[in-house]
Write a protein that holds these residues in place. Structure first.
Motif, PDB file in Angstrom:
ATOM      1  N   ARG A  14       0.860  -1.186   0.000  1.00 60.30           N
ATOM      2  CA  ARG A  14       0.000   0.000   0.000  1.00 60.30           C
ATOM      3  C   ARG A  14       0.893   1.231   0.000  1.00 60.30           C
ATOM      4  NH1 ARG A  14      -3.187   0.487   4.838  1.00 60.30           N
ATOM      5  NH2 ARG A  14      -4.050   2.251   3.749  1.00 60.30           N
ATOM      6  N   TYR A  15       0.476   2.218  -0.768  1.00 62.87           N
ATOM      7  CA  TYR A  15       1.237   3.461  -0.870  1.00 62.87           C
ATOM      8  C   TYR A  15       0.299   4.644  -0.746  1.00 62.87           C
ATOM      9  CZ  TYR A  15       4.932   0.556  -2.828  1.00 62.87           C
ATOM     10  OH  TYR A  15       5.880  -0.417  -3.007  1.00 62.87           O
ATOM     11  N   ARG A  16       0.840   5.745  -0.266  1.00 65.07           N
ATOM     12  CA  ARG A  16       0.177   7.046  -0.322  1.00 65.07           C
ATOM     13  C   ARG A  16       0.934   7.822  -1.389  1.00 65.07           C
ATOM     14  NH1 ARG A  16      -4.441   8.931   0.473  1.00 65.07           N
ATOM     15  NH2 ARG A  16      -4.595   8.404   2.652  1.00 65.07           N
ATOM     16  N   TYR A  17       0.187   8.382  -2.335  1.00 61.03           N
ATOM     17  CA  TYR A  17       0.791   9.113  -3.444  1.00 61.03           C
ATOM     18  C   TYR A  17      -0.035  10.383  -3.635  1.00 61.03           C
ATOM     19  CZ  TYR A  17       3.572   9.207  -7.804  1.00 61.03           C
ATOM     20  OH  TYR A  17       4.462   9.511  -8.812  1.00 61.03           O
ATOM     21  N   GLU A  19      -2.819  12.749  -2.937  1.00 60.22           N
ATOM     22  CA  GLU A  19      -4.137  12.516  -2.336  1.00 60.22           C
ATOM     23  C   GLU A  19      -4.691  11.125  -2.664  1.00 60.22           C
ATOM     24  OE1 GLU A  19      -7.416  14.802  -4.165  1.00 60.22           O
ATOM     25  OE2 GLU A  19      -5.960  15.369  -5.689  1.00 60.22           O
ATOM     26  N   THR A  21      -4.479   6.763  -2.630  1.00 62.60           N
ATOM     27  CA  THR A  21      -4.000   5.534  -2.008  1.00 62.60           C
ATOM     28  C   THR A  21      -3.855   4.502  -3.115  1.00 62.60           C
ATOM     29  OG1 THR A  21      -5.124   6.027   0.070  1.00 62.60           O
ATOM     30  CG2 THR A  21      -4.473   3.738  -0.296  1.00 62.60           C
ATOM     31  N   LYS A  44      -8.859   7.711  -4.990  1.00 61.55           N
ATOM     32  CA  LYS A  44      -8.680   9.122  -4.646  1.00 61.55           C
ATOM     33  C   LYS A  44      -9.380   9.442  -3.335  1.00 61.55           C
ATOM     34  CE  LYS A  44      -9.313  13.791  -6.392  1.00 61.55           C
ATOM     35  NZ  LYS A  44      -9.821  14.609  -7.486  1.00 61.55           N
ATOM     36  N   GLU A  46     -11.317   9.895  -0.197  1.00 60.71           N
ATOM     37  CA  GLU A  46     -12.248   9.037   0.533  1.00 60.71           C
ATOM     38  C   GLU A  46     -13.171   8.244  -0.389  1.00 60.71           C
ATOM     39  OE1 GLU A  46     -12.102   8.635   3.882  1.00 60.71           O
ATOM     40  OE2 GLU A  46     -10.338   9.923   3.766  1.00 60.71           O
ATOM     41  N   GLU A 111       4.849  15.091  -6.234  1.00 58.57           N
ATOM     42  CA  GLU A 111       4.597  14.176  -5.133  1.00 58.57           C
ATOM     43  C   GLU A 111       5.582  13.002  -5.170  1.00 58.57           C
ATOM     44  OE1 GLU A 111       2.442  14.839  -2.825  1.00 58.57           O
ATOM     45  OE2 GLU A 111       1.359  16.459  -3.810  1.00 58.57           O
ATOM     46  N   PRO A 113       5.699   8.967  -3.868  1.00 62.00           N
ATOM     47  CA  PRO A 113       4.927   7.911  -3.219  1.00 62.00           C
ATOM     48  C   PRO A 113       5.698   7.337  -2.032  1.00 62.00           C
ATOM     49  CG  PRO A 113       5.896   7.092  -5.251  1.00 62.00           C
ATOM     50  CD  PRO A 113       6.218   8.549  -5.174  1.00 62.00           C
ATOM     51  N   GLN A 115       5.500   4.132   0.983  1.00 58.19           N
ATOM     52  CA  GLN A 115       4.852   2.878   1.369  1.00 58.19           C
ATOM     53  C   GLN A 115       4.225   3.008   2.748  1.00 58.19           C
ATOM     54  OE1 GLN A 115       7.269  -0.583   0.768  1.00 58.19           O
ATOM     55  NE2 GLN A 115       5.694  -1.979   1.494  1.00 58.19           N
ATOM     56  N   LEU A 116       3.010   2.503   2.869  1.00 64.57           N
ATOM     57  CA  LEU A 116       2.308   2.457   4.144  1.00 64.57           C
ATOM     58  C   LEU A 116       2.524   1.104   4.782  1.00 64.57           C
ATOM     59  CD1 LEU A 116      -1.050   4.029   2.918  1.00 64.57           C
ATOM     60  CD2 LEU A 116       0.778   5.185   4.167  1.00 64.57           C
TER      61      LEU A 116
END
Length: 117
Positions: A14-17, A19, A21, A44, A46, A111, A113, A115-116
């Motif tokens: 899982r990544y945050r990139y 806004e 996920t 994107k 929520e 941005e 990315p 990793q979560l």
């Protein structure tokens, strides 16, 4: 939107990139007859459904030879094959290439990315 027929899958990364996920799925069982190696789903904010998918699909090959994987992008306005490579059978190569494509398509040049856990 044309999307993969995912019946079961195991999240691998899982990544945050920005806004978005990004979830990378493996061990995929599908209802659409496609042999997926990996699927990258991009959500994107929520939103409850991904708005973009990247897939590594088994392209076939001769017995005993390394299989090629076709990378396909699926978005609201259609789907397109990007290229074919045996490298995308490996998680690291698929993630590296996929995140690069997601960044270009979604214009995330400012941005990075991450990793979560």
């Amino acid at each position: 939107m044309n999307k993969p027929g995912i019946m079961t899958a195991i999240p691998r990364r899982r990544y945050r990139y920005g806004e978005f996920t990004v979830v990378v799925l493996g061990d995929i069982e599908s209802s659409d007859g496609i042999d997926y190696r990996y699927i990258m789903a991009v959500v994107k904010g929520e939103d409850t459904e991904p708005g973009l998918y990247l897939t590594a699909e088994k392209a076939g090959g001769m017995m005993g030879l390394q299989s090629d994987y076709t990378m396909r992008i699926l978005m609201r306005d259609g789907a397109e094959v990007i290229a074919t490579s045996p490298a995308w059978g490996e998680l690291e190569a698929f993630v590296r290439e996929g995140l690069g494509i997601v960044g270009e398509v979604l214009d995330l040049s400012d941005e990075v990315p991450y990793q979560l856990r």
